[in-house]
Design a protein around this motif. Structure first.
Motif, PDB file in Angstrom:
ATOM      1  N   ILE A   1      20.153  10.515   1.793  1.00  0.00           N
ATOM      2  CA  ILE A   1      19.239  10.645   2.923  1.00  0.00           C
ATOM      3  C   ILE A   1      19.840   9.864   4.082  1.00  0.00           C
ATOM      4  N   HIS A   2      20.190  10.552   5.151  1.00  0.00           N
ATOM      5  CA  HIS A   2      20.737   9.863   6.319  1.00  0.00           C
ATOM      6  C   HIS A   2      19.640   8.993   6.931  1.00  0.00           C
ATOM      7  N   PRO A   3      19.965   7.748   7.301  1.00  0.00           N
ATOM      8  CA  PRO A   3      18.941   6.868   7.857  1.00  0.00           C
ATOM      9  C   PRO A   3      18.372   7.341   9.192  1.00  0.00           C
TER      10      PRO A   3
ATOM     11  N   ALA B   1       0.838  -1.207   0.000  1.00  0.00           N
ATOM     12  CA  ALA B   1       0.000   0.000   0.000  1.00  0.00           C
ATOM     13  C   ALA B   1       0.870   1.252   0.000  1.00  0.00           C
ATOM     14  N   ARG B   2       1.960   1.231   0.742  1.00  0.00           N
ATOM     15  CA  ARG B   2       2.868   2.379   0.782  1.00  0.00           C
ATOM     16  C   ARG B   2       3.533   2.598  -0.575  1.00  0.00           C
TER      17      ARG B   2
ATOM     18  N   TRP C   1      12.429   4.984  -1.080  1.00  0.00           N
ATOM     19  CA  TRP C   1      12.185   3.578  -0.736  1.00  0.00           C
ATOM     20  C   TRP C   1      13.366   2.982   0.023  1.00  0.00           C
ATOM     21  N   MET C   2      14.575   3.245  -0.423  1.00  0.00           N
ATOM     22  CA  MET C   2      15.752   2.715   0.282  1.00  0.00           C
ATOM     23  C   MET C   2      15.930   3.390   1.639  1.00  0.00           C
ATOM     24  N   TYR C   3      15.563   4.683   1.739  1.00  0.00           N
ATOM     25  CA  TYR C   3      15.603   5.341   3.045  1.00  0.00           C
ATOM     26  C   TYR C   3      14.746   4.561   4.040  1.00  0.00           C
ATOM     27  N   ARG C   4      13.589   4.115   3.616  1.00  0.00           N
ATOM     28  CA  ARG C   4      12.694   3.398   4.530  1.00  0.00           C
ATOM     29  C   ARG C   4      13.345   2.120   5.041  1.00  0.00           C
TER      30      ARG C   4
ATOM     31  N   SER D   1      14.491   8.118  -9.736  1.00  0.00           N
ATOM     32  CA  SER D   1      15.560   7.962  -8.743  1.00  0.00           C
ATOM     33  C   SER D   1      15.188   8.538  -7.380  1.00  0.00           C
ATOM     34  N   GLY D   2      14.449   9.628  -7.358  1.00  0.00           N
ATOM     35  CA  GLY D   2      14.014  10.188  -6.074  1.00  0.00           C
ATOM     36  C   GLY D   2      13.129   9.221  -5.316  1.00  0.00           C
TER      37      GLY D   2
END
Length: 175
Positions: free
Chosen positions: A74-76, A5-6, A38-41, A32-33
């Motif tokens: 994006i810092h985790p 859903a996200r 998605w990878m930040y999550r 890419s953004g």
């Protein structure tokens, strides 16, 4: 919100924000953004995971690999709400103590950076819900950009921005 859903919500957000978006498949494959968010999550979950030894190091490694692949750093440790859209993300930097609300739009070359140590160890800005940040803008320090505010392209923001206000310039001033 469940994972599938996200993902769908993020794709719909890209379709709403980007008039050049042609299909969900295109967005999922080449934005890419979106990939960076998605990878930040993933990295954010690793960052906050306890007591797994090395999870923060692993999160930082993955975030740097994502930066190499997408041009977005994006810092985790950052806190990001729902439906963040990074349009043409190359050069975006979001620092460790940054907080981003829901429905925020960030264009390329934006920095949410630190400026020394602020209150309670915070160094990076807080963006409220519905904020739009123009290309090349730098928002620096432990400041707050209120809900529905707009930051003009190439602006340098070092002071709080009231909700609903548009600021531009270096240093940024209400317009």
């Amino acid at each position: 919100m469940r994972l599938l859903a996200r993902l769908r919500d993020d794709i719909r957000t890209a379709q709403r924000q980007d008039p050049a978006a042609r299909s969900s498949v295109e967005i999922a494959l080449v934005y890419s953004g979106l990939h960076a968010v998605w990878m930040y999550r993933v990295t954010s979950r690793l960052w906050r995971r306890q007591p797994f030894v090395g999870s923060r190091l692993l999160a930082r490694i993955f975030s740097q690999l994502t930066r190499s692949a997408t041009g977005v750093e994006i810092h985790p440790g950052a806190r990001i709400g729902q439906r963040l859209f990074i349009d043409h993300g190359m050069g975006v930097v979001i620092g460790e103590t940054a907080v981003i609300g829901d429905d925020v739009l960030i264009y390329h070359g934006v920095t949410l950076g630190g400026r020394g140590v602020g209150l309670a160890g915070r160094r990076h800005p807080t963006l409220g819900d519905g904020v739009v940040v123009g290309a090349g803008a730098a928002i620096l320090g432990a400041i707050t950009v209120g809900d529905d505010a707009r930051v003009g392209a190439n602006s340098v923001v070092t002071r709080d921005v009231e909700p609903g206000t548009t600021v531009a310039g270096a240093p940024a001033r209400p317009i």
